[in-house]
Design a protein around this motif. Structure first.
Motif, PDB file in Angstrom:
ATOM      1  N   THR A 156     -42.099 -32.957  45.192  1.00 17.61           N
ATOM      2  CA  THR A 156     -43.059 -32.982  46.300  1.00 17.61           C
ATOM      3  C   THR A 156     -42.467 -32.332  47.547  1.00 17.61           C
ATOM      4  OG1 THR A 156     -44.076 -35.022  45.469  1.00 17.61           O
ATOM      5  CG2 THR A 156     -44.444 -34.479  47.783  1.00 17.61           C
ATOM      6  N   ALA A 157     -41.197 -32.650  47.832  1.00 20.02           N
ATOM      7  CA  ALA A 157     -40.530 -32.059  49.002  1.00 20.02           C
ATOM      8  C   ALA A 157     -40.424 -30.547  48.839  1.00 20.02           C
ATOM      9  CB  ALA A 157     -39.145 -32.680  49.171  1.00 20.02           C
ATOM     10  N   PHE A 158     -40.134 -30.097  47.623  1.00 20.39           N
ATOM     11  CA  PHE A 158     -40.025 -28.668  47.354  1.00 20.39           C
ATOM     12  C   PHE A 158     -41.363 -27.966  47.583  1.00 20.39           C
ATOM     13  CE2 PHE A 158     -40.689 -25.278  44.180  1.00 20.39           C
ATOM     14  CZ  PHE A 158     -39.747 -24.364  44.621  1.00 20.39           C
ATOM     15  N   LEU A 159     -42.440 -28.548  47.073  1.00 20.85           N
ATOM     16  CA  LEU A 159     -43.765 -27.949  47.239  1.00 20.85           C
ATOM     17  C   LEU A 159     -44.199 -27.963  48.703  1.00 20.85           C
ATOM     18  CD1 LEU A 159     -45.551 -29.437  44.100  1.00 20.85           C
ATOM     19  CD2 LEU A 159     -44.663 -27.116  44.415  1.00 20.85           C
ATOM     20  N   ASN A 160     -43.841 -29.029  49.422  1.00 15.14           N
ATOM     21  CA  ASN A 160     -44.155 -29.083  50.847  1.00 15.14           C
ATOM     22  C   ASN A 160     -43.426 -27.988  51.605  1.00 15.14           C
ATOM     23  OD1 ASN A 160     -45.867 -31.262  50.577  1.00 15.14           O
ATOM     24  ND2 ASN A 160     -44.293 -32.791  51.065  1.00 15.14           N
ATOM     25  N   GLU A 164     -39.891 -36.751  41.042  1.00 17.52           N
ATOM     26  CA  GLU A 164     -41.212 -36.566  41.644  1.00 17.52           C
ATOM     27  C   GLU A 164     -41.104 -36.375  43.151  1.00 17.52           C
ATOM     28  OE1 GLU A 164     -40.398 -38.862  39.475  1.00 17.52           O
ATOM     29  OE2 GLU A 164     -41.489 -38.057  37.743  1.00 17.52           O
ATOM     30  N   GLU A 165     -40.232 -37.164  43.800  1.00 18.24           N
ATOM     31  CA  GLU A 165     -40.062 -37.050  45.251  1.00 18.24           C
ATOM     32  C   GLU A 165     -39.473 -35.698  45.640  1.00 18.24           C
ATOM     33  OE1 GLU A 165     -39.272 -41.754  46.375  1.00 18.24           O
ATOM     34  OE2 GLU A 165     -37.590 -40.433  45.854  1.00 18.24           O
TER      35      GLU A 165
END
Length: 223
Positions: free
Chosen positions: A17-21, A13-14
């Motif tokens: 999230t970093a990828f989408l950011n 999940e982390e």
């Protein structure tokens, strides 16, 4: 080392999230880059100046006009190009439009090193195939400078590294270097040295690593 790097990764999940950011940041950067480009164009227009890229793109726009092309063809009968492997698609189209088909190209696609400004060995490869159906391609594979051992070493390495899949070049089929019997058979020697990473400048000097900084000071003092 790979295991140690993996230990530093977060949960799924982390990492997601970093990828989408990162995607959001890229979109924002693209947005502001386009704004900068627009402002930059306005500044150049107000000052009546052009940069190098402008010269290329505006020349191409003019050459796409039939009247301009006709004028160029009257002025230039032939176009000769050296180091063709370094041109990008814009420059290639400019040369093609100026020449009207009467063009002579010299280059070595294995030496294409200007990818950061758009050059591509695939462009050279495609042109070679095009010339095969309407031109006169000539390969120069005879090497007059290197001993057999050197040529053998180069051929062994590059037929593995340069393939259609990796760079659009089939080295083994089309780009092998051959000797011209100038050197005795089996002459020459090839050595490969794996130099460790230098921790200090003193280590670099002891490993025989050339220092541009040190030598530039020496050359200035000699002048």
């Amino acid at each position: 080392k790979t295991v140690e790097k993996c230990k530093k990764l977060g949960t799924r999940e982390e990492e997601l999230t970093a990828f989408l950011n990162a995607a959001d940041i890229s979109r924002a950067l693209s947005k502001y880059l386009l704004k900068f480009d627009k402002a930059y164009e306005e500044q150049k227009r107000d000052r009546g100046v052009l940069d190098y890229n402008d010269l290329e793109h505006k020349a191409l726009a003019l050459l796409r006009t039939e009247d301009v092309r006709a004028e160029m063809h009257k002025k230039y009968r032939f176009v000769f190009v050296d180091e063709y492997q370094d041109v990008n698609s814009v420059q290639d189209e400019i040369m093609s439009l100026v020449s009207g088909g009467e063009i002579f190209l010299v280059g070595d696609m294995k030496q294409a090193i200007y990818g950061f400004r758009g050059s591509n060995s695939q462009l050279f490869s495609d042109k070679e195939k095009q010339f095969a159906h309407g031109g006169h391609p000539l390969k120069m594979s005879m090497n007059f400078r290197s001993a057999p051992a050197v040529l053998d070493a180069v051929n062994v390495q590059f037929k593995l590294a340069m393939t259609d899949k990796t760079c659009g070049i089939d080295y083994q089929k089309e780009q092998m270097n051959w000797g011209n019997k100038k050197y005795p058979e089996n002459s020459g020697k090839v050595r490969v040295h794996f130099v460790g990473k230098a921790e200090t400048e003193e280590d670099e000097r002891s490993l025989g690593v050339y220092s541009v900084r040190d030598n530039s000071h020496r050359e200035e003092s000699e002048e």
